[in-house]
Write an enzyme that holds these catalytic residues in place. Structure first.
Site, PDB file in Angstrom:
ATOM      1  N   ARG A   1      26.668  32.642  51.120  1.00 58.83           N
ATOM      2  CA  ARG A   1      27.833  32.141  50.671  1.00 58.83           C
ATOM      3  C   ARG A   1      29.027  32.123  51.770  1.00 58.83           C
ATOM      4  O   ARG A   1      29.977  31.322  51.718  1.00 58.83           O
ATOM      5  CB  ARG A   1      28.286  32.806  49.351  1.00 58.83           C
ATOM      6  CG  ARG A   1      27.436  32.750  48.317  1.00 58.83           C
ATOM      7  CD  ARG A   1      27.869  33.282  47.102  1.00 58.83           C
ATOM      8  NE  ARG A   1      28.885  32.837  46.515  1.00 58.83           N
ATOM      9  CZ  ARG A   1      29.718  33.781  45.556  1.00 58.83           C
ATOM     10  NH1 ARG A   1      29.455  35.011  45.116  1.00 58.83           N
ATOM     11  NH2 ARG A   1      30.937  33.401  45.047  1.00 58.83           N
TER      12      ARG A   1
ATOM     13  N   ASP B   1      37.253  33.284  48.063  1.00 59.23           N
ATOM     14  CA  ASP B   1      36.916  32.473  49.255  1.00 59.23           C
ATOM     15  C   ASP B   1      37.812  32.365  50.158  1.00 59.23           C
ATOM     16  O   ASP B   1      38.025  31.825  51.190  1.00 59.23           O
ATOM     17  CB  ASP B   1      36.435  30.922  48.812  1.00 59.23           C
ATOM     18  CG  ASP B   1      37.620  30.382  47.742  1.00 59.23           C
ATOM     19  OD1 ASP B   1      38.761  30.769  47.793  1.00 59.23           O
ATOM     20  OD2 ASP B   1      37.343  29.621  46.848  1.00 59.23           O
TER      21      ASP B   1
ATOM     22  N   HIS C   1      39.092  39.828  42.316  1.00 64.08           N
ATOM     23  CA  HIS C   1      37.601  40.143  42.476  1.00 64.08           C
ATOM     24  C   HIS C   1      37.138  40.169  43.960  1.00 64.08           C
ATOM     25  O   HIS C   1      36.121  40.206  44.395  1.00 64.08           O
ATOM     26  CB  HIS C   1      36.602  38.784  42.018  1.00 64.08           C
ATOM     27  CG  HIS C   1      36.806  38.806  40.542  1.00 64.08           C
ATOM     28  ND1 HIS C   1      36.471  37.592  39.552  1.00 64.08           N
ATOM     29  CD2 HIS C   1      37.493  39.588  39.637  1.00 64.08           C
ATOM     30  CE1 HIS C   1      36.741  37.779  38.462  1.00 64.08           C
ATOM     31  NE2 HIS C   1      37.230  39.145  38.416  1.00 64.08           N
TER      32      HIS C   1
ATOM     33  N   CYS D   1      32.583  50.383  52.543  1.00 60.95           N
ATOM     34  CA  CYS D   1      31.510  51.391  52.242  1.00 60.95           C
ATOM     35  C   CYS D   1      31.426  51.578  50.830  1.00 60.95           C
ATOM     36  O   CYS D   1      32.383  51.951  49.982  1.00 60.95           O
ATOM     37  CB  CYS D   1      32.014  52.577  52.923  1.00 60.95           C
ATOM     38  SG  CYS D   1      30.978  54.038  52.754  1.00 60.95           S
TER      39      CYS D   1
ATOM     40  N   CYS E   1      27.946  53.494  56.762  1.00 56.80           N
ATOM     41  CA  CYS E   1      29.296  54.012  57.092  1.00 56.80           C
ATOM     42  C   CYS E   1      29.214  55.068  57.798  1.00 56.80           C
ATOM     43  O   CYS E   1      28.010  55.940  57.706  1.00 56.80           O
ATOM     44  CB  CYS E   1      30.165  53.883  55.913  1.00 56.80           C
ATOM     45  SG  CYS E   1      31.790  54.494  56.108  1.00 56.80           S
TER      46      CYS E   1
ATOM     47  N   CYS F   1      30.245  57.787  56.959  1.00 55.78           N
ATOM     48  CA  CYS F   1      30.003  58.846  56.033  1.00 55.78           C
ATOM     49  C   CYS F   1      28.807  59.112  55.487  1.00 55.78           C
ATOM     50  O   CYS F   1      28.526  59.579  54.530  1.00 55.78           O
ATOM     51  CB  CYS F   1      31.152  58.633  54.891  1.00 55.78           C
ATOM     52  SG  CYS F   1      30.648  57.477  53.693  1.00 55.78           S
TER      53      CYS F   1
ATOM     54  N   VAL G   1      39.439  20.355  34.180  1.00 57.49           N
ATOM     55  CA  VAL G   1      38.554  19.103  33.826  1.00 57.49           C
ATOM     56  C   VAL G   1      38.076  19.007  32.244  1.00 57.49           C
ATOM     57  O   VAL G   1      37.851  17.923  31.825  1.00 57.49           O
ATOM     58  CB  VAL G   1      37.381  18.732  34.681  1.00 57.49           C
ATOM     59  CG1 VAL G   1      38.006  18.360  36.276  1.00 57.49           C
ATOM     60  CG2 VAL G   1      36.463  20.082  34.897  1.00 57.49           C
TER      61      VAL G   1
HETATM   62  P1  OAD Z   1      33.662  28.955  36.190  1.00 56.24           P
HETATM   63  O1  OAD Z   1      32.585  28.522  37.026  1.00 56.24           O
HETATM   64  O2  OAD Z   1      33.451  30.143  34.926  1.00 56.24           O
HETATM   65  O3  OAD Z   1      34.672  27.986  35.527  1.00 56.24           O
HETATM   66  C1  OAD Z   1      35.235  27.057  36.253  1.00 56.24           C
HETATM   67  C2  OAD Z   1      36.133  26.149  35.658  1.00 56.24           C
HETATM   68  O4  OAD Z   1      36.732  25.142  36.413  1.00 56.24           O
HETATM   69  C3  OAD Z   1      35.415  25.613  34.287  1.00 56.24           C
HETATM   70  O5  OAD Z   1      36.241  25.672  33.088  1.00 56.24           O
HETATM   71  C4  OAD Z   1      35.557  23.745  34.808  1.00 56.24           C
HETATM   72  O6  OAD Z   1      35.466  23.218  33.825  1.00 56.24           O
HETATM   73  C5  OAD Z   1      36.646  23.947  35.979  1.00 56.24           C
HETATM   74  N1  OAD Z   1      36.542  23.165  36.892  1.00 56.24           N
HETATM   75  C6  OAD Z   1      35.693  22.474  37.563  1.00 56.24           C
HETATM   76  N2  OAD Z   1      35.834  21.620  38.657  1.00 56.24           N
HETATM   77  C7  OAD Z   1      37.206  21.515  38.326  1.00 56.24           C
HETATM   78  C8  OAD Z   1      38.313  20.687  39.166  1.00 56.24           C
HETATM   79  N3  OAD Z   1      37.821  19.984  40.233  1.00 56.24           N
HETATM   80  N4  OAD Z   1      39.525  20.752  38.863  1.00 56.24           N
HETATM   81  C9  OAD Z   1      39.943  21.603  37.636  1.00 56.24           C
HETATM   82  N5  OAD Z   1      39.163  22.435  36.878  1.00 56.24           N
HETATM   83  C10 OAD Z   1      37.717  22.492  37.289  1.00 56.24           C
HETATM   84  O7  OAD Z   1      34.594  30.066  37.306  1.00 56.24           O
HETATM   85  P2  OAD Z   1      35.470  31.184  36.771  1.00 56.24           P
HETATM   86  O8  OAD Z   1      36.500  31.109  35.508  1.00 56.24           O
HETATM   87  O9  OAD Z   1      36.567  31.299  38.098  1.00 56.24           O
HETATM   88  O10 OAD Z   1      33.125  36.725  38.826  1.00 56.24           O
HETATM   89  O11 OAD Z   1      34.743  32.373  36.761  1.00 56.24           O
HETATM   90  C11 OAD Z   1      35.163  33.650  36.686  1.00 56.24           C
HETATM   91  C12 OAD Z   1      34.399  34.689  37.383  1.00 56.24           C
HETATM   92  O12 OAD Z   1      32.741  34.636  36.830  1.00 56.24           O
HETATM   93  C13 OAD Z   1      34.259  34.470  38.692  1.00 56.24           C
HETATM   94  O13 OAD Z   1      35.164  35.029  39.459  1.00 56.24           O
HETATM   95  C14 OAD Z   1      32.855  35.286  39.021  1.00 56.24           C
HETATM   96  C15 OAD Z   1      32.069  34.702  38.056  1.00 56.24           C
HETATM   97  O14 OAD Z   1      31.168  35.517  37.565  1.00 56.24           O
HETATM   98  C16 OAD Z   1      32.703  37.350  39.678  1.00 56.24           C
HETATM   99  O15 OAD Z   1      32.093  37.189  40.600  1.00 56.24           O
HETATM  100  C17 OAD Z   1      32.845  39.065  39.177  1.00 56.24           C
END
Ligand code: OAD
Length: 257
Positions: free
Chosen positions: A72, A106, A121, A129, A149, A151, A215
């Site tokens: 990633r 990112d 996040h 560590c 680390c 430690c 979207v």
């Molecule tokens: P999701 O993948 O759950 O949701 C992405 C959202 O973006 C969806 O509602 C899509 O409809 C929308 N979407 C996709 N393309 C788009 C675009 N071009 N413009 C606008 N909207 C768009 O991602 P998150 O809600 O960020 O956590 O997920 C939350 C957390 O779940 C992440 O931070 C991660 C994951 O598990 C951890 O890793 C702790």
């Protein structure tokens, strides 16, 4: 969506506001080529979060987890901020108190020029560590012996995994910014992962105008005052353009207030 479909009432509300929050999720980076987690093509449709994004998974197979994060990292090092990130950064000129709260790891908001960013996040470019929390910037080779680390603790990516607490100070600052927000924009998030999913509700309860950019509808949509349906890389630049046009109109003296 066209520029004229953005409600004038939203532009007026933004014009009166000082404290604006942009809360972003994976959707804002989708147009940069970073895959989202849920929905079509989502990472969690193909990968198992309990193996790759949990403490237990890391303890069971740290090399596998490092391989996944290195993959990633490589991907994220090749992508660039898109017009959605740039529009948010440009809004900072108009709202010096604007805060970006992101679930993304990112680093694209910073690269676009935003300066007040709360990364809920963590950030994939950093390591830490496991035991003492000391930060490390160095690259990890998942095929070599994994580094430790001073430690003795194992080194891991500085991101939040399932079941882990979010960094306390950052979460507190995110709640404070949400409570104080006059306009709160939830952008590109499925609005299902806690505690991030609570922030727009906190803002709305305190009287903020709640705007959602996505979207497709999410569980937040029925609560939002304004739902702008479409890609954030298209809608946010339109919102900025319309807002700036209105400001120019008012400065020129031909805008009614
Ligand atoms: P999701 O993948 O759950 O949701 C992405 C959202 O973006 C969806 O509602 C899509 O409809 C929308 N979407 C996709 N393309 C788009 C675009 N071009 N413009 C606008 N909207 C768009 O991602 P998150 O809600 O960020 O956590 O997920 C939350 C957390 O779940 C992440 O931070 C991660 C994951 O598990 C951890 O890793 C702790």
């Amino acid at each position: 969506m066209t520029i004229n479909e953005i409600p004038q009432s939203l532009i007026d509300r933004l014009r009166r506001a000082r404290r604006v929050v942009f809360a972003t999720g994976a959707g804002i980076s989708a147009e940069s080529g970073v895959p989202t987690f849920r929905g079509e093509g989502g990472i969690w449709n193909k990968m198992r979060p309990e193996e790759l994004a949990s403490v237990d998974g890391f303890m069971r197979n740290p090399n596998l987890v490092w391989e996944w994060y290195q993959h990633r990292r490589d991907l994220m090092s090749k992508v660039a901020p898109n017009p959605g990130h740039h529009a948010i950064a440009a809004f900072e000129k108009h709202f010096p108190d604007a805060v970006v709260i992101t679930q993304n790891i990112d680093g694209l908001h910073r690269r676009a020029g935003s300066t007040r960013i709360l990364e809920l996040h963590g950030n994939i470019s950093r390591n830490k560590c496991f035991d003492c929390g000391r930060l490390y910037e160095r690259e990890i080779d998942p095929d070599a012996e994994l580094p430790h680390c001073g430690c003795g603790g194992m080194i891991r990516p500085d991101v939040v995994w399932f079941g882990e607490m979010l960094p306390h100070d950052i979460l507190q600052a995110a709640f404070e910014a949400s409570e104080a927000a006059e306009v709160f924009l939830s952008v590109g998030t499925s609005a299902v992962v806690q505690p991030a999913a609570s922030l727009p509700l906190v803002a709305a309860r305190r009287g903020a105008c709640l705007v959602e950019v996505n979207v497709e509808p999410t569980p937040l949509t029925p609560v939002a005052d304004v739902f702008l349906q479409g890609k954030s890389g298209e809608i946010l630049p339109l919102l900025l353009e319309r807002f700036e046009a209105r400001k120019r109109q008012i400065v020129a003296g031909d805008g009614t207030t």
